[in-house]
Design a protein around this motif. Structure first.
Motif, PDB file in Angstrom:
ATOM      1  N   ASN A   1      23.806  67.979  50.169  1.00 25.96           N
ATOM      2  CA  ASN A   1      23.437  66.563  50.024  1.00 25.96           C
ATOM      3  C   ASN A   1      23.011  65.952  51.347  1.00 25.96           C
ATOM      4  O   ASN A   1      22.084  65.144  51.397  1.00 25.96           O
ATOM      5  CB  ASN A   1      24.579  65.761  49.397  1.00 25.96           C
ATOM      6  CG  ASN A   1      24.413  65.616  47.901  1.00 25.96           C
ATOM      7  OD1 ASN A   1      23.316  65.757  47.351  1.00 25.96           O
ATOM      8  ND2 ASN A   1      25.509  65.339  47.219  1.00 25.96           N
ATOM      9  N   LYS A   2      23.669  66.338  52.422  1.00 32.39           N
ATOM     10  CA  LYS A   2      23.295  65.833  53.746  1.00 32.39           C
ATOM     11  C   LYS A   2      21.863  66.261  54.092  1.00 32.39           C
ATOM     12  O   LYS A   2      21.046  65.446  54.543  1.00 32.39           O
ATOM     13  CB  LYS A   2      24.276  66.354  54.795  1.00 32.39           C
ATOM     14  CG  LYS A   2      23.969  65.916  56.214  1.00 32.39           C
ATOM     15  CD  LYS A   2      25.014  66.474  57.193  1.00 32.39           C
ATOM     16  CE  LYS A   2      24.662  66.123  58.604  1.00 32.39           C
ATOM     17  NZ  LYS A   2      24.171  67.228  59.386  1.00 32.39           N
TER      18      LYS A   2
ATOM     19  N   LYS B   1      19.315  64.446  51.967  1.00 26.33           N
ATOM     20  CA  LYS B   1      19.118  63.073  52.447  1.00 26.33           C
ATOM     21  C   LYS B   1      18.159  63.062  53.632  1.00 26.33           C
ATOM     22  O   LYS B   1      17.260  62.217  53.709  1.00 26.33           O
ATOM     23  CB  LYS B   1      20.459  62.446  52.845  1.00 26.33           C
ATOM     24  CG  LYS B   1      20.353  61.016  53.324  1.00 26.33           C
ATOM     25  CD  LYS B   1      21.712  60.450  53.655  1.00 26.33           C
ATOM     26  CE  LYS B   1      21.575  59.010  54.134  1.00 26.33           C
ATOM     27  NZ  LYS B   1      22.865  58.419  54.459  1.00 26.33           N
TER      28      LYS B   1
ATOM     29  N   LYS C   1      14.774  63.129  52.609  1.00 25.56           N
ATOM     30  CA  LYS C   1      14.454  61.992  51.750  1.00 25.56           C
ATOM     31  C   LYS C   1      14.398  62.382  50.270  1.00 25.56           C
ATOM     32  O   LYS C   1      13.596  61.869  49.493  1.00 25.56           O
ATOM     33  CB  LYS C   1      13.157  61.314  52.192  1.00 25.56           C
ATOM     34  CG  LYS C   1      13.176  60.920  53.666  1.00 25.56           C
ATOM     35  CD  LYS C   1      12.528  59.609  53.911  1.00 25.56           C
ATOM     36  CE  LYS C   1      12.453  59.212  55.361  1.00 25.56           C
ATOM     37  NZ  LYS C   1      13.656  59.228  56.126  1.00 25.56           N
TER      38      LYS C   1
ATOM     39  N   LYS D   1      20.176  62.389  46.245  1.00 28.75           N
ATOM     40  CA  LYS D   1      21.499  63.009  46.298  1.00 28.75           C
ATOM     41  C   LYS D   1      21.811  63.570  44.912  1.00 28.75           C
ATOM     42  O   LYS D   1      21.395  63.006  43.896  1.00 28.75           O
ATOM     43  CB  LYS D   1      22.507  61.924  46.679  1.00 28.75           C
ATOM     44  CG  LYS D   1      23.932  62.361  46.704  1.00 28.75           C
ATOM     45  CD  LYS D   1      24.833  61.170  47.031  1.00 28.75           C
ATOM     46  CE  LYS D   1      26.276  61.550  46.780  1.00 28.75           C
ATOM     47  NZ  LYS D   1      27.177  60.428  46.964  1.00 28.75           N
TER      48      LYS D   1
END
Length: 157
Positions: free
Chosen positions: A107-108, A111, A114, A117
């Motif tokens: 997820n990091k 992110k 862009k 999530k």
């Protein structure tokens, strides 16, 4: 819902089966589950012997067909711990307690790219008779079988 799950699945044990079952529960009847199966080179980072990809895939296919899940599914090879999760459009990932940190990292990285999530669903690991996690390593060491039953606990050789 489109759900991803991954592993080496060697040997395919009750903990893996719980992980896969949960993935299909989350996907729902009209959903899709993408199962990442570690490729041979990536799988050999394990501390125990790993059977070839095609043998592991056959066991996985046998299990999937035996369950007759209503959702669509596919199996893709994994050459690293992320697979297609950093590029694919999907809704959720299902992980064990052991692999939860990888999902957080996914997820990091999504992110940073862009990308949306994804929901992380963590299952609790399945416990063997002795109260410790069922794991492929323990099975390969001959401590337990794929259902978590202790091997050789009767005191006999």
């Amino acid at each position: 819902m489109k759900v991803m799950v991954g592993g080496t699945f060697d040997p395919l044990h009750d903990g893996h089966k719980k992980l896969i079952d949960r993935s299909f529960d989350i996907a729902g009847e009209k959903g899709c589950v993408i199962i990442g199966l570690s490729g041979d080179e990536f799988a050999h980072r394990k501390s125990h012997p790993i059977r070839p990809f095609e043998e592991r895939k056959k066991d996985l296919l046998d299990f999937l067909y035996s369950k007759n899940y209503p959702a669509k599914w596919s199996i893709e090879g994994l050459e690293d711990r992320f697979g297609s999760t950093l590029n694919a459009d999907f809704d959720a990932i299902v992980v064990s307690e052991e692999t939860f940190p990888t999902a957080v990292e996914i997820n990091k990285l999504r992110k940073e790219k862009k990308m949306k999530k994804v929901d992380i669903h963590q299952i609790t690991c399945v416990l063997a008779e002795d109260g410790r996690w069922i794991s492929s390593t323990r099975i390969w060491k001959g401590e337990i079988d794929s259902h978590g039953s202790l091997i050789g606990s009767s005191g006999e050789d």
